[in-house]
Design a protein around this motif. Structure first.
Motif, PDB file in Angstrom:
ATOM      1  N   THR A  48       0.703  -1.211  -0.112  1.00  0.00           N
ATOM      2  CA  THR A  48      -0.088  -0.093   0.072  1.00  0.00           C
ATOM      3  C   THR A  48       0.821   1.220   0.040  1.00  0.00           C
ATOM      4  O   THR A  48       2.135   1.233   0.200  1.00  0.00           O
ATOM      5  CB  THR A  48      -0.894   0.167   1.158  1.00  0.00           C
ATOM      6  N   ALA A  49       0.274   2.498  -0.204  1.00  0.00           N
ATOM      7  CA  ALA A  49       0.940   3.540  -0.071  1.00  0.00           C
ATOM      8  C   ALA A  49       1.602   3.947   1.232  1.00  0.00           C
ATOM      9  O   ALA A  49       2.645   4.456   1.217  1.00  0.00           O
ATOM     10  CB  ALA A  49      -0.003   4.823  -0.412  1.00  0.00           C
ATOM     11  N   ASP A  50       1.109   3.402   2.325  1.00  0.00           N
ATOM     12  CA  ASP A  50       1.486   3.401   3.767  1.00  0.00           C
ATOM     13  C   ASP A  50       2.880   2.869   3.795  1.00  0.00           C
ATOM     14  O   ASP A  50       3.713   3.236   4.615  1.00  0.00           O
ATOM     15  CB  ASP A  50       0.408   3.096   4.637  1.00  0.00           C
ATOM     16  N   CYS A  51       3.027   1.764   3.058  1.00  0.00           N
ATOM     17  CA  CYS A  51       4.319   0.904   2.979  1.00  0.00           C
ATOM     18  C   CYS A  51       5.288   1.712   2.533  1.00  0.00           C
ATOM     19  O   CYS A  51       6.553   1.636   3.056  1.00  0.00           O
ATOM     20  CB  CYS A  51       4.003  -0.425   2.419  1.00  0.00           C
ATOM     21  N   VAL A  52       5.064   2.415   1.491  1.00  0.00           N
ATOM     22  CA  VAL A  52       6.257   3.179   0.750  1.00  0.00           C
ATOM     23  C   VAL A  52       6.178   4.494   1.530  1.00  0.00           C
ATOM     24  O   VAL A  52       7.564   4.968   1.993  1.00  0.00           O
ATOM     25  CB  VAL A  52       5.721   3.658  -0.897  1.00  0.00           C
ATOM     26  N   GLU A  53       5.270   5.387   2.127  1.00  0.00           N
ATOM     27  CA  GLU A  53       5.458   6.576   2.633  1.00  0.00           C
ATOM     28  C   GLU A  53       6.131   6.391   4.134  1.00  0.00           C
ATOM     29  O   GLU A  53       6.961   7.225   4.265  1.00  0.00           O
ATOM     30  CB  GLU A  53       4.234   7.224   2.627  1.00  0.00           C
ATOM     31  N   ASN A  54       5.562   5.692   4.868  1.00  0.00           N
ATOM     32  CA  ASN A  54       5.970   5.294   6.353  1.00  0.00           C
ATOM     33  C   ASN A  54       6.810   4.179   6.521  1.00  0.00           C
ATOM     34  O   ASN A  54       7.209   3.855   7.975  1.00  0.00           O
ATOM     35  CB  ASN A  54       4.641   5.233   7.048  1.00  0.00           C
ATOM     36  N   GLN A  55       7.170   3.556   5.556  1.00  0.00           N
ATOM     37  CA  GLN A  55       8.036   2.410   5.372  1.00  0.00           C
ATOM     38  C   GLN A  55       7.558   1.259   6.420  1.00  0.00           C
ATOM     39  O   GLN A  55       8.216   0.741   7.198  1.00  0.00           O
ATOM     40  CB  GLN A  55       9.524   2.721   5.987  1.00  0.00           C
ATOM     41  N   THR A  56       6.298   0.903   6.349  1.00  0.00           N
ATOM     42  CA  THR A  56       5.684  -0.255   7.184  1.00  0.00           C
ATOM     43  C   THR A  56       5.868  -1.509   6.189  1.00  0.00           C
ATOM     44  O   THR A  56       5.976  -1.234   5.007  1.00  0.00           O
ATOM     45  CB  THR A  56       4.141  -0.009   7.490  1.00  0.00           C
ATOM     46  N   ALA A  57       5.749  -2.540   6.787  1.00  0.00           N
ATOM     47  CA  ALA A  57       5.652  -3.856   6.071  1.00  0.00           C
ATOM     48  C   ALA A  57       4.500  -4.137   5.257  1.00  0.00           C
ATOM     49  O   ALA A  57       3.249  -3.677   5.657  1.00  0.00           O
ATOM     50  CB  ALA A  57       6.011  -5.056   7.378  1.00  0.00           C
ATOM     51  N   PRO A  58       4.556  -4.777   4.275  1.00  0.00           N
ATOM     52  CA  PRO A  58       3.464  -4.855   3.379  1.00  0.00           C
ATOM     53  C   PRO A  58       2.574  -5.864   4.048  1.00  0.00           C
ATOM     54  O   PRO A  58       2.902  -6.617   5.093  1.00  0.00           O
ATOM     55  CB  PRO A  58       4.123  -5.571   2.125  1.00  0.00           C
ATOM     56  N   LEU A  59       1.374  -6.128   3.643  1.00  0.00           N
ATOM     57  CA  LEU A  59       0.367  -7.026   3.986  1.00  0.00           C
ATOM     58  C   LEU A  59       0.595  -8.251   3.622  1.00  0.00           C
ATOM     59  O   LEU A  59       0.704  -8.423   2.343  1.00  0.00           O
ATOM     60  CB  LEU A  59      -0.973  -6.410   3.910  1.00  0.00           C
TER      61      LEU A  59
END
Length: 177
Positions: free
Chosen positions: A154-165
Motif C-alpha cells: 500500500t501507499a503507507d508501506c512506501v511513505e511510512n516504511q511499514t511492512a506490506p500486508l
C-alpha cells in the motif's frame, strides 16, 4: 557510430538567453514571467551556443544532432514501473512467484513510489532502490512463513516504511510470527 554527450552544462543557459531574448523598454517591450523564462531554455540551444560556452568547435561539428530532455513527471515514472516488458513491478512479481506468492502493488503505492523518486530527484533510476527498500524484508520473510499466498503493498508501506500486508488463500492477513 553513435556518440552521446549528456550532462549538466551549468552556465550554458546564459549564452542561450543572451542570444534569444532582447531586452526592451517601453510600452512595446515583451515582459516574461520568471516561469516563462525558466521553461527549458535548453530547447533553444544551437551549436554556436556550445562553442561560446567553451566546447571545442571541432567536437561540436562532429555532433550533428543536439537535443534536450525534459524531466520525468509522476505519470511517466508510474508507467516506467509497470508498462515495459521488463518493468520493475513485473520483475519483483516474478521473484515472489518463484515461491508461489502473488505480489500486488496498489495504484496509490505506485504513485507514492513515483513521488518519492521525484522528491529525491533520483528519477527513473531511483525507482528500483525505493521498491527494493519497500520489499526487502518481505522478500526474506514471506517465503519462510507458511500460508502466505499474497503480498499487498500500500501507499503507507512506501511513505511510512511499514511492512506490506501478508495474506493467505482467503485474503485474510497472516499474523506476525
Amino acid at each position: 557510430i553513435l556518440f552521446i554527450c549528456g550532462g549538466a552544462f551549468d552556465g550554458l543557459e546564459k549564452h542561450i538567453v543572451s542570444r534569444t531574448e532582447s531586452s526592451g523598454l517601453g510600452f512595446g517591450a515583451q515582459v516574461l514571467s520568471k516561469k516563462e523564462k525558466s521553461e527549458n531554455i535548453f530547447r533553444k540551444v544551437i551549436p554556436q551556443d556550445l562553442v561560446k560556452f567553451g566546447i571545442v568547435p571541432e567536437l561540436v561539428g562532429r555532433l550533428p544532432i543536439i537535443t534536450t530532455l525534459d524531466e520525468l513527471d509522476e505519470y511517466s515514472l508510474v508507467r516506467i514501473l509497470t508498462e515495459p516488458k521488463n518493468a520493475l513491478v513485473k520483475q519483483y512479481a516474478k521473484l515472489f512467484q518463484y515461491d508461489d506468492i502473488e505480489l500486488e502493488i496498489a495504484d496509490d503505492a505506485l504513485i507514492a513510489i513515483a513521488k518519492r523518486a521525484l522528491d529525491q530527484k533520483t528519477g527513473a533510476r531511483g525507482l528500483r532502490a525505493i521498491l527494493e527498500n519497500t520489499l526487502m524484508q518481505t522478500m526474506f520473510d514471506a517465503p519462510s512463513r507458511k500460508n502466505v499466498k499474497k503480498v499487498f503493498v500500500t501507499a503507507d508501506c512506501v511513505e511510512n516504511q511499514t511492512a506490506p500486508l501478508l495474506l493467505d488463500d482467503n485474503g485474510q492477513e497472516v499474523p506476525a510470527a
